[in-house]
Motif scaffolding. Structure first.
Motif, PDB file in Angstrom:
ATOM      1  N   LYS A  43       0.840  -1.208   0.000  1.00  0.00           N
ATOM      2  CA  LYS A  43       0.000   0.000   0.000  1.00  0.00           C
ATOM      3  C   LYS A  43       0.873   1.256   0.000  1.00  0.00           C
ATOM      4  N   GLY A  44       1.936   1.241   0.800  1.00  0.00           N
ATOM      5  CA  GLY A  44       2.815   2.395   0.872  1.00  0.00           C
ATOM      6  C   GLY A  44       3.504   2.688  -0.453  1.00  0.00           C
ATOM      7  N   LEU A  96       2.921   5.960  -3.101  1.00  0.00           N
ATOM      8  CA  LEU A  96       4.024   6.788  -3.587  1.00  0.00           C
ATOM      9  C   LEU A  96       4.022   6.901  -5.107  1.00  0.00           C
ATOM     10  N   GLY A  97       3.302   5.994  -5.770  1.00  0.00           N
ATOM     11  CA  GLY A  97       3.220   6.031  -7.225  1.00  0.00           C
ATOM     12  C   GLY A  97       4.016   4.957  -7.939  1.00  0.00           C
ATOM     13  N   PHE A  98       4.521   3.977  -7.188  1.00  0.00           N
ATOM     14  CA  PHE A  98       5.276   2.893  -7.802  1.00  0.00           C
ATOM     15  C   PHE A  98       4.346   1.807  -8.328  1.00  0.00           C
ATOM     16  N   ASN A  99       4.822   1.093  -9.337  1.00  0.00           N
ATOM     17  CA  ASN A  99       4.090  -0.013  -9.940  1.00  0.00           C
ATOM     18  C   ASN A  99       4.472  -1.308  -9.233  1.00  0.00           C
ATOM     19  N   THR A 100       3.525  -1.914  -8.521  1.00  0.00           N
ATOM     20  CA  THR A 100       3.790  -3.167  -7.818  1.00  0.00           C
ATOM     21  C   THR A 100       3.203  -4.373  -8.559  1.00  0.00           C
ATOM     22  N   GLY A 101       2.840  -4.179  -9.816  1.00  0.00           N
ATOM     23  CA  GLY A 101       2.383  -5.292 -10.637  1.00  0.00           C
ATOM     24  C   GLY A 101       1.093  -5.909 -10.150  1.00  0.00           C
ATOM     25  N   CYS A 126       8.647  -3.946  -7.153  1.00  0.00           N
ATOM     26  CA  CYS A 126       8.579  -2.532  -7.522  1.00  0.00           C
ATOM     27  C   CYS A 126       9.205  -2.447  -8.910  1.00  0.00           C
ATOM     28  N   ILE A 127       8.354  -2.379  -9.928  1.00  0.00           N
ATOM     29  CA  ILE A 127       8.816  -2.515 -11.303  1.00  0.00           C
ATOM     30  C   ILE A 127       9.360  -1.179 -11.812  1.00  0.00           C
ATOM     31  N   ILE A 128      10.657  -1.184 -12.154  1.00  0.00           N
ATOM     32  CA  ILE A 128      11.343   0.010 -12.643  1.00  0.00           C
ATOM     33  C   ILE A 128      11.399   0.001 -14.161  1.00  0.00           C
ATOM     34  N   SER A 146      10.297  -0.079  10.678  1.00  0.00           N
ATOM     35  CA  SER A 146      11.326  -0.424   9.693  1.00  0.00           C
ATOM     36  C   SER A 146      10.779  -0.322   8.275  1.00  0.00           C
ATOM     37  N   LEU A 147       9.507  -0.686   8.089  1.00  0.00           N
ATOM     38  CA  LEU A 147       8.898  -0.563   6.767  1.00  0.00           C
ATOM     39  C   LEU A 147       8.700   0.901   6.403  1.00  0.00           C
ATOM     40  N   ASP A 148       8.376   1.733   7.379  1.00  0.00           N
ATOM     41  CA  ASP A 148       8.273   3.181   7.131  1.00  0.00           C
ATOM     42  C   ASP A 148       9.623   3.749   6.694  1.00  0.00           C
ATOM     43  N   GLN A 149      10.688   3.289   7.329  1.00  0.00           N
ATOM     44  CA  GLN A 149      12.019   3.746   6.960  1.00  0.00           C
ATOM     45  C   GLN A 149      12.339   3.351   5.515  1.00  0.00           C
ATOM     46  N   ALA A 150      11.959   2.139   5.149  1.00  0.00           N
ATOM     47  CA  ALA A 150      12.172   1.689   3.776  1.00  0.00           C
ATOM     48  C   ALA A 150      11.347   2.525   2.792  1.00  0.00           C
ATOM     49  N   LEU A 151      10.097   2.810   3.142  1.00  0.00           N
ATOM     50  CA  LEU A 151       9.233   3.607   2.262  1.00  0.00           C
ATOM     51  C   LEU A 151       9.768   5.027   2.104  1.00  0.00           C
ATOM     52  N   ASN A 152      10.321   5.591   3.164  1.00  0.00           N
ATOM     53  CA  ASN A 152      10.921   6.930   3.065  1.00  0.00           C
ATOM     54  C   ASN A 152      12.092   6.928   2.093  1.00  0.00           C
ATOM     55  N   ALA A 153      12.891   5.845   2.119  1.00  0.00           N
ATOM     56  CA  ALA A 153      14.009   5.731   1.184  1.00  0.00           C
ATOM     57  C   ALA A 153      13.490   5.616  -0.247  1.00  0.00           C
ATOM     58  N   TYR A 154      12.442   4.822  -0.449  1.00  0.00           N
ATOM     59  CA  TYR A 154      11.843   4.704  -1.773  1.00  0.00           C
ATOM     60  C   TYR A 154      11.352   6.058  -2.278  1.00  0.00           C
ATOM     61  N   SER A 155      10.757   6.828  -1.398  1.00  0.00           N
ATOM     62  CA  SER A 155      10.235   8.137  -1.786  1.00  0.00           C
ATOM     63  C   SER A 155      11.362   9.065  -2.244  1.00  0.00           C
ATOM     64  N   ARG A 156      12.424   9.124  -1.466  1.00  0.00           N
ATOM     65  CA  ARG A 156      13.544  10.012  -1.803  1.00  0.00           C
ATOM     66  C   ARG A 156      14.194   9.609  -3.124  1.00  0.00           C
ATOM     67  N   ILE A 157      14.434   8.308  -3.286  1.00  0.00           N
ATOM     68  CA  ILE A 157      15.145   7.836  -4.478  1.00  0.00           C
ATOM     69  C   ILE A 157      14.249   7.912  -5.712  1.00  0.00           C
ATOM     70  N   GLY A 158      12.973   7.610  -5.532  1.00  0.00           N
ATOM     71  CA  GLY A 158      12.038   7.711  -6.657  1.00  0.00           C
ATOM     72  C   GLY A 158      11.986   9.118  -7.217  1.00  0.00           C
ATOM     73  N   GLU A 159      11.962  10.116  -6.339  1.00  0.00           N
ATOM     74  CA  GLU A 159      11.954  11.506  -6.793  1.00  0.00           C
ATOM     75  C   GLU A 159      13.295  11.879  -7.416  1.00  0.00           C
ATOM     76  N   GLU A 160      14.355  11.424  -6.806  1.00  0.00           N
ATOM     77  CA  GLU A 160      15.716  11.721  -7.306  1.00  0.00           C
ATOM     78  C   GLU A 160      15.912  11.196  -8.723  1.00  0.00           C
ATOM     79  N   LEU A 161      15.370  10.020  -9.030  1.00  0.00           N
ATOM     80  CA  LEU A 161      15.534   9.390 -10.331  1.00  0.00           C
ATOM     81  C   LEU A 161      14.361   9.687 -11.285  1.00  0.00           C
ATOM     82  N   ASN A 162      13.480  10.594 -10.867  1.00  0.00           N
ATOM     83  CA  ASN A 162      12.317  10.994 -11.669  1.00  0.00           C
ATOM     84  C   ASN A 162      11.416   9.814 -12.046  1.00  0.00           C
ATOM     85  N   LEU A 163      11.217   8.926 -11.076  1.00  0.00           N
ATOM     86  CA  LEU A 163      10.362   7.763 -11.296  1.00  0.00           C
ATOM     87  C   LEU A 163       8.964   7.967 -10.707  1.00  0.00           C
ATOM     88  N   ILE A 164       8.823   8.895  -9.792  1.00  0.00           N
ATOM     89  CA  ILE A 164       7.509   9.184  -9.201  1.00  0.00           C
ATOM     90  C   ILE A 164       7.295  10.711  -9.160  1.00  0.00           C
TER      91      ILE A 164
END
Length: 396
Positions: free
Chosen positions: A310-311, A315-320, A329-331, A378-396
């Protein structure tokens, strides 16, 4: 091939893999493979383990392994058919048959070995195998080893399966026809359409074979995908692993007594490879008892899987099309997928990139495997990392 030619072959092909983002690096763990791991002195949230229920580090399994080693030694000492069968092997196989609701079971050294052993022991050059196009590599290799005709059907496409089964049947070319599928598909997390597969198989007299490596310990109150659908009496081969939710190592085939007797007489990994060691057998028995008596472990696994999925979606990621705790998380692009995994590592999250040939080209993904051991924090920490990196790489 001379040694110089071999060197050129290896160098050129390794460089090509690296240039295309298809080369996989191996990171040794400094400690147990738990929900938190240590690599090169760095503590990381672990989202790459198949240790679904956290049993690989459970003190009860560790105690069981130690005590079995004291009594039986560190190795079985022989293949099963000479004098490598310990009473623990038979106890485990009885426990597995009871767990899977079958007449009997046989244990192997790995889940991969199961598919190499069981398919080729029953199918041969006079037969045909209908195989889902996304089946695990061990199924593909087991089918090839059998020398049977391999007929791939579109992933979970029951119309395609039925049409190809009818064509194979009407051709008159094959003595036996098997339909083989993963129970849960490991790269996408979706569940096979077993009720429909069984109906087609019963209509056309097909042998049914389900590799439930990622369903056992997860679905059907732990007994797997076949039990989840109430089909224990209608599937010929149930394949499982002892190295994922069970938390140890090995694999097994469960089915009718005469099938298991035949595999003991004709499957080569059983006949020619040293048996599972005592320190694996005893904790497997303990793990099955824990799974059957501790349903909250499975509940926690599913809760964490839903939370992470759900998280990522928010964030806008494709979980198939995942229907299980497996959360891809399909890139897409292989190099970008590898970069994403590298950045997650730098942010304290260990989640490996999965690229071709494990998945089709252009469908690179980070495969996340939440476990019962993860906390929401711990899952929140992982989701925060996904959010930062997704924006950094223009994926979300």
């Amino acid at each position: 091939m001379s040694s110089l030619e071999l060197e050129h072959f290896l160098t050129d092909n390794l460089n090509e893999l690296k240039s295309k983002g298809l080369y996989n690096t191996i990171d040794p763990l400094q400690g147990a493979n738990d929900f938190m791991i240590t690599i090169a002195g760095k503590r990381l949230i672990n989202l790459s383990s198949n240790n679904y229920l956290g049993l690989a580090t459970d003190p009860r399994l560790i105690h069981s392994a130690v005590e079995a080693t004291k009594i039986y030694g560190v190795g079985a000492g022989a293949v099963r058919t000479i004098n490598g069968t310990l009473e623990l092997h038979e106890q485990l196989e009885e426990k597995l048959a009871e767990f899977k609701k079958t007449e009997a079971a046989i244990a192997y050294q790995s889940g991969f070995n199961c598919n190499m052993a069981a398919i080729s022991a029953v199918m041969d050059k006079n037969d045909a195998i209908l195989s889902d196009e996304l089946n695990h590599a061990s199924i593909i290799e087991g089918c090839r080893l059998s020398k049977a005709a391999i007929i791939r059907y579109n992933h979970s496409d029951m119309t395609d399966l039925r049409n190809k089964a009818i064509a194979a049947k009407q051709s008159g070319l094959y003595k036996k026809i098997m339909v083989i599928t993963d129970g849960v598909f490991s790269m996408d997390g979706d569940i096979a359409k077993l009720p429909e597969i069984v109906l087609i198989a019963e209509e056309l007299d097909l042998i049914t074979y389900v590799d439930d490596a990622h369903g056992s310990g997860v679905l059907g109150k732990g007994a797997g995908t076949v039990k989840h659908f109430g089909l224990s009496e209608r599937i010929d081969f149930q394949i499982g692993t002892l190295s994922k939710a069970i938390g140890v190592v090995g694999g097994y085939v469960a089915g009718k007594r005469n099938l298991i007797d035949w595999l003991k007489a004709r499957s080569k990994p059983f006949l020619f490879s040293t048996a599972l060691p005592p320190a694996a057998l005893s904790p497997c028995i303990t793990a099955i008892d824990i799974i059957r008596n501790t349903p909250e472990l499975i509940d926690r696994l599913w809760k964490n899987g839903r939370y992470l999925k759900k998280g990522l979606q928010e964030l806008g990621f494709n979980t198939g099309n995942s229907e299980t705790p497996i959360t891809p998380c399909i890139i897409g692009d292989e190099r970008q997928t590898q970069l994403f995994s590298k950045r997650l590592y730098e942010e304290g999250v260990y989640a490996k990139a999965v690229v071709f040939p494990t998945v089709p080209r252009g469908t690179g993904r980070i495969r996340n495997m939440p476990t019962a051991g993860h906390s929401e924090a711990s899952l929140d920490q992982a989701l925060n990392a996904y959010s930062r990196i997704g924006e950094e790489l223009n994926l979300i």
